[in-house]
Design an enzyme around this catalytic site. Structure first.
Site: not given
Lengths: 232, 82
Positions: A86, A203, A205
């Protein structure tokens, strides 16, 4: 093996990434304030999401010109792994480590939702544990994620061979309808020429544990770990 | 060393989609101002010391190339004002 997550003023996914690496993937990971710089012990570095320097000037523009990026360049130069997520992806593009730029979405508002991605390249250090052509679900959260490659010519052609992820539909078809931000050819993950630097807007994560609705993103980190294990 | 005031204008290259401009254009239309084109740009007014006008222009160019503009999508104009 040691990972680093760089924290800039305005980073806000730094701790999420460090948590996933330390606790979910089980690899030693340091949070590194950008002024401290990287240490030679680091084999991989993550530039996390957020709004470094308030997105002033352009998203990622100021962070890309900080001194720690020289360390990141050195790490990439000796074959270490660099992942920008990002805002981290915007920083990598602004610093020229990957080609092109991520800019304001075609419809200029912030988009925060799950996205479907097709894995375009399966044998990179970041995608070893994916099948090429596999469709994965990883969330996006950005206002400046529309990928634009370098202008026509050789540089643009080279990008085609370095695409890691594209937005797609459930069947894995890359269509204009499945492109949430107007990225060129639905591109949302692009590699450096050497293949050891990846800039991606989604993302991983945020999709690393089933309790969060998807664990498809975890394999990005596990692939990096596997790659470093194999090559150490 | 004399000081110069330099105006730098950064705009999108021809053909690069400017979503903010299209949105503003639509809003103007809703207010009764139909337009056939609208572009946005960003202007920097910077004062700094340089040997002469040419040096000031060169330094401004370096600022554009190293930070203010992104060559993938931007073009820039420099005007050394005084």
């Amino acid at each position: 093996m040691r990972f680093a997550v760089i924290q800039f003023g305005g980073s806000n996914c730094d701790r999420d990434v460090a948590y996933v690496l330390n606790e979910v993937c089980g690899v030693d990971t340091d949070l590194v304030w950008y002024k401290e710089g990287l240490s030679p012990v680091h084999d991989a570095v993550i530039l996390p999401g957020g709004f470094s320097y308030g997105d002033y000037l352009r998203a990622g523009a100021i962070a890309a010109r900080t001194r720690v990026m020289d360390d990141v360049r050195r790490l990439a130069g000796r074959g270490g792994l660099v992942l920008g997520i990002c805002n981290g992806a915007q920083i990598l593009a602004e610093s020229g480590l990957v080609p092109g730029v991520f800019t304001v979405n075609a419809y200029p508002k912030f988009i925060c939702r799950h996205a479907l991605l097709r894995v375009e390249k399966g044998k990179t250090p970041f995608t070893l544990l994916y099948q090429e052509g596999e469709v994965v679900r990883i969330p996006i959260a950005h206002r400046e994620g529309r990928y634009i490659p370098p202008a026509e010519g050789g540089a643009r052609k080279a990008v085609t061979a370095r695409v890691a992820f594209r937005f797609c539909d459930e069947k894995g078809e890359v269509t204009p309808q499945s492109n949430p931000n107007g990225s060129h050819e639905n591109i949302t993950g692009v590699l450096s020429a050497g293949g050891n630097v990846l800039a991606m807007m989604p993302h991983p994560e945020r999709a690393s544990e089933e309790i969060l609705g998807s664990s498809d993103g975890r394999r990005v980190f596990d692939s990096m770990i596997l790659f470093l294990e194999k090559n150490s | 060393m004399p000081e110069f005031l330099v105006r730098i204008t950064i705009s999108l290259k021809e053909g690069v989609l400017d979503p903010e401009a299209s949105l503003i254009r639509r809003a103007l239309e809703n207010l009764g101002f139909p337009t056939s084109d609208l572009r946005t740009s960003r202007q920097f007014l910077i004062r700094f010391g340089a040997a002469d006008r040419q040096d000031a222009g060169n330094r401004a160019k370096a600022m554009c190339e190293r930070l203010l503009a992104n060559p993938v999508i931007h073009r820039y104009e420099i005007e050394v004002m005084q």
